[in-house]
Design a protein around this motif. Structure first.
Motif, PDB file in Angstrom:
ATOM      1  N   VAL A  34       0.227   5.394  -0.049  1.00 49.73           N
ATOM      2  CA  VAL A  34       0.040   5.670  -1.476  1.00 49.73           C
ATOM      3  C   VAL A  34      -1.435   6.005  -1.657  1.00 49.73           C
ATOM      4  O   VAL A  34      -2.305   5.166  -1.382  1.00 49.73           O
ATOM      5  CB  VAL A  34       0.421   4.458  -2.344  1.00 49.73           C
ATOM      6  CG1 VAL A  34       0.134   4.766  -3.817  1.00 49.73           C
ATOM      7  CG2 VAL A  34       1.875   4.082  -2.144  1.00 49.73           C
ATOM      8  N   LEU A  35      -1.733   7.219  -2.091  1.00 51.20           N
ATOM      9  CA  LEU A  35      -3.118   7.655  -2.221  1.00 51.20           C
ATOM     10  C   LEU A  35      -3.408   8.139  -3.638  1.00 51.20           C
ATOM     11  O   LEU A  35      -2.510   8.522  -4.376  1.00 51.20           O
ATOM     12  CB  LEU A  35      -3.425   8.779  -1.225  1.00 51.20           C
ATOM     13  CG  LEU A  35      -3.242   8.447   0.265  1.00 51.20           C
ATOM     14  CD1 LEU A  35      -3.588   9.672   1.104  1.00 51.20           C
ATOM     15  CD2 LEU A  35      -4.093   7.257   0.663  1.00 51.20           C
ATOM     16  N   PRO A  91      -1.273  10.750   8.203  1.00 51.28           N
ATOM     17  CA  PRO A  91      -0.551   9.818   7.330  1.00 51.28           C
ATOM     18  C   PRO A  91       0.550  10.515   6.523  1.00 51.28           C
ATOM     19  O   PRO A  91       0.393  11.661   6.097  1.00 51.28           O
ATOM     20  CB  PRO A  91      -1.639   9.277   6.411  1.00 51.28           C
ATOM     21  CG  PRO A  91      -2.687  10.338   6.396  1.00 51.28           C
ATOM     22  CD  PRO A  91      -2.667  10.937   7.772  1.00 51.28           C
ATOM     23  N   THR A  92       1.644   9.808   6.351  1.00 50.74           N
ATOM     24  CA  THR A  92       2.726  10.286   5.488  1.00 50.74           C
ATOM     25  C   THR A  92       2.447   9.817   4.073  1.00 50.74           C
ATOM     26  O   THR A  92       2.473   8.617   3.783  1.00 50.74           O
ATOM     27  CB  THR A  92       4.082   9.726   5.947  1.00 50.74           C
ATOM     28  OG1 THR A  92       4.319  10.141   7.299  1.00 50.74           O
ATOM     29  CG2 THR A  92       5.202  10.217   5.044  1.00 50.74           C
ATOM     30  N   VAL A  93       2.139  10.762   3.180  1.00 48.47           N
ATOM     31  CA  VAL A  93       1.793  10.418   1.800  1.00 48.47           C
ATOM     32  C   VAL A  93       3.068  10.384   0.972  1.00 48.47           C
ATOM     33  O   VAL A  93       3.674  11.429   0.688  1.00 48.47           O
ATOM     34  CB  VAL A  93       0.782  11.425   1.217  1.00 48.47           C
ATOM     35  CG1 VAL A  93       0.418  11.023  -0.215  1.00 48.47           C
ATOM     36  CG2 VAL A  93      -0.468  11.486   2.088  1.00 48.47           C
ATOM     37  N   ALA A  94       3.490   9.174   0.591  1.00 47.60           N
ATOM     38  CA  ALA A  94       4.732   9.011  -0.161  1.00 47.60           C
ATOM     39  C   ALA A  94       4.516   9.164  -1.659  1.00 47.60           C
ATOM     40  O   ALA A  94       5.385   9.664  -2.383  1.00 47.60           O
ATOM     41  CB  ALA A  94       5.337   7.629   0.126  1.00 47.60           C
ATOM     42  N   SER A 140      -1.993   1.419   1.085  1.00 52.00           N
ATOM     43  CA  SER A 140      -3.112   2.282   0.721  1.00 52.00           C
ATOM     44  C   SER A 140      -4.365   1.791   1.423  1.00 52.00           C
ATOM     45  O   SER A 140      -4.447   0.619   1.840  1.00 52.00           O
ATOM     46  CB  SER A 140      -3.335   2.284  -0.796  1.00 52.00           C
ATOM     47  OG  SER A 140      -4.290   3.282  -1.156  1.00 52.00           O
ATOM     48  N   ILE A 141      -5.322   2.677   1.580  1.00 57.23           N
ATOM     49  CA  ILE A 141      -6.621   2.316   2.149  1.00 57.23           C
ATOM     50  C   ILE A 141      -7.671   2.603   1.095  1.00 57.23           C
ATOM     51  O   ILE A 141      -7.780   3.720   0.591  1.00 57.23           O
ATOM     52  CB  ILE A 141      -6.898   3.105   3.448  1.00 57.23           C
ATOM     53  CG1 ILE A 141      -5.890   2.680   4.515  1.00 57.23           C
ATOM     54  CG2 ILE A 141      -8.317   2.860   3.939  1.00 57.23           C
ATOM     55  CD1 ILE A 141      -6.048   3.399   5.832  1.00 57.23           C
ATOM     56  N   VAL A 142      -8.406   1.575   0.736  1.00 55.78           N
ATOM     57  CA  VAL A 142      -9.312   1.646  -0.412  1.00 55.78           C
ATOM     58  C   VAL A 142     -10.650   0.993  -0.064  1.00 55.78           C
ATOM     59  O   VAL A 142     -10.750   0.242   0.920  1.00 55.78           O
ATOM     60  CB  VAL A 142      -8.689   0.934  -1.634  1.00 55.78           C
ATOM     61  CG1 VAL A 142      -7.401   1.621  -2.065  1.00 55.78           C
ATOM     62  CG2 VAL A 142      -8.426  -0.535  -1.337  1.00 55.78           C
ATOM     63  N   PRO A 143     -11.695   1.245  -0.856  1.00 58.33           N
ATOM     64  CA  PRO A 143     -12.970   0.555  -0.643  1.00 58.33           C
ATOM     65  C   PRO A 143     -12.792  -0.959  -0.752  1.00 58.33           C
ATOM     66  O   PRO A 143     -11.973  -1.446  -1.537  1.00 58.33           O
ATOM     67  CB  PRO A 143     -13.854   1.097  -1.779  1.00 58.33           C
ATOM     68  CG  PRO A 143     -13.266   2.423  -2.106  1.00 58.33           C
ATOM     69  CD  PRO A 143     -11.789   2.260  -1.925  1.00 58.33           C
TER      70      PRO A 143
END
Length: 316
Positions: free
Chosen positions: A206-207, A231-234, A254-257
């Protein structure tokens, strides 16, 4: 036109009740002072002083003028201070923008608070938006400065933010990225050891939409590619903060700060990452170079000094 020196002379004459004493107080001769009084009476078309053998006193019109003259002189006396404060960046307004993720880094509210405390005469107006919108507001002088996460501003007429004419970009800090997982995700139940980025290859991501944060978006894709997968963006969200709701709902990871963990929303667990040394979330301060006000210069100086101080404390 009535001059300040006429009003000042009139007030002193009224307070002294005597032309000679008023002239001595003003450090001038009596004839020039009398001419100033006569000129003021001529300009206003009414007598302002009643003359007596031992002095003078204001007429009814003079009494009315006296209160107004004192107020005018008081305001005039404050002009120098107002101008000096503005020249030193101590009075006026600062229009400051930020992206949703940058505001979550504790540095941003801290430096704004420090600035406001140091110059209480400056009104700080805040605006949250995506990177492209903030850069557009900077270029059209709706904002003085903005905290952004990206070097790139993807609009129809802006390409590289670093090279955009009229803009200055200061790198404030770089923080690690973390993986955000739903609380029922298998990796959320694991130990506190870092999660290898390569282990996320089969996950749905999730981006935040790329125009909202192109720098972090591109950095994440590059890091995943270096780890051996795309990455597979859903799902995509308009703001980074909105991605947390989607993660909590189980729609993906998700990858976030790392500072996003301050949200502490229900249903989300944050884990540190490994195997991605270059995956860092930068924080920049973008500002206009042209028409830079003393207030903006003072704010930039505050930001740079606090960032330098924070870096030194971390090094120690």
């Amino acid at each position: 036109m009535i001059e300040l020196r006429q009003l000042r002379a009139f007030v002193v004459i009224a307070e002294e009740g005597h032309i000679t004493r008023a002239a001595a107080r003003l450090g001038m001769q009596q004839p020039p002072l009398t001419r100033l009084l006569h000129g003021l009476e001529r300009d206003l078309g009414v007598p302002l002083m009643e003359r007596f053998p031992k002095g003078v006193r204001p007429t009814a019109a003079g009494t009315a003028l006296l209160a107004e003259a004192r107020a005018v002189l008081q305001r005039a006396a404050g002009i120098n201070d107002v101008v000096s404060r503005a020249a030193r960046g101590e009075q006026g307004k600062l229009a400051l923008g930020f992206t949703s993720s940058s505001a979550l880094n504790p540095f941003v509210p801290s430096v704004i608070r420090t600035f406001r405390q140091s110059v209480p005469g400056v009104s700080v107006v805040l605006d949250e938006a995506g990177t492209a919108e903030l850069v557009d507001a900077l270029m059209h002088e709706r904002l003085d400065a903005a905290f952004v996460r990206s070097q790139l501003a993807h609009t129809t007429n802006l390409t590289n933010l670093i090279n955009t004419p009229g803009l200055r970009v200061d790198t404030i800090l770089r923080e690690p990225m973390v993986v955000a997982l739903a609380t029922d995700h298998p990796m959320a139940q694991a130990s506190g050891s870092p999660v290898p980025l390569s282990s996320l290859a089969s996950e749905a991501f999730v981006l935040y939409r790329r125009p909202a944060g192109p720098g972090l978006y591109d950095a994440l894709l590059a890091a995943c590619k270096a780890a051996g997968f795309s990455p597979t963006v859903a799902q995509e969200a308009p703001r980074m903060t909105a991605t947390m709701s989607l993660v909590a709902a189980g729609l993906g990871i998700s990858i976030v700060p790392a500072s996003m963990a301050r949200l502490r929303g229900d249903g989300v667990v944050y884990r540190t990452l490994s195997g991605c040394p270059g995956l860092l979330a930068p924080l920049y301060l973008a500002s206009r170079i042209t028409d830079r006000s003393p207030i903006l210069a003072r704010f930039i100086d505050t930001v740079v000094k606090q960032a330098t101080r924070d870096d030194k404390q971390m090094a120690d």
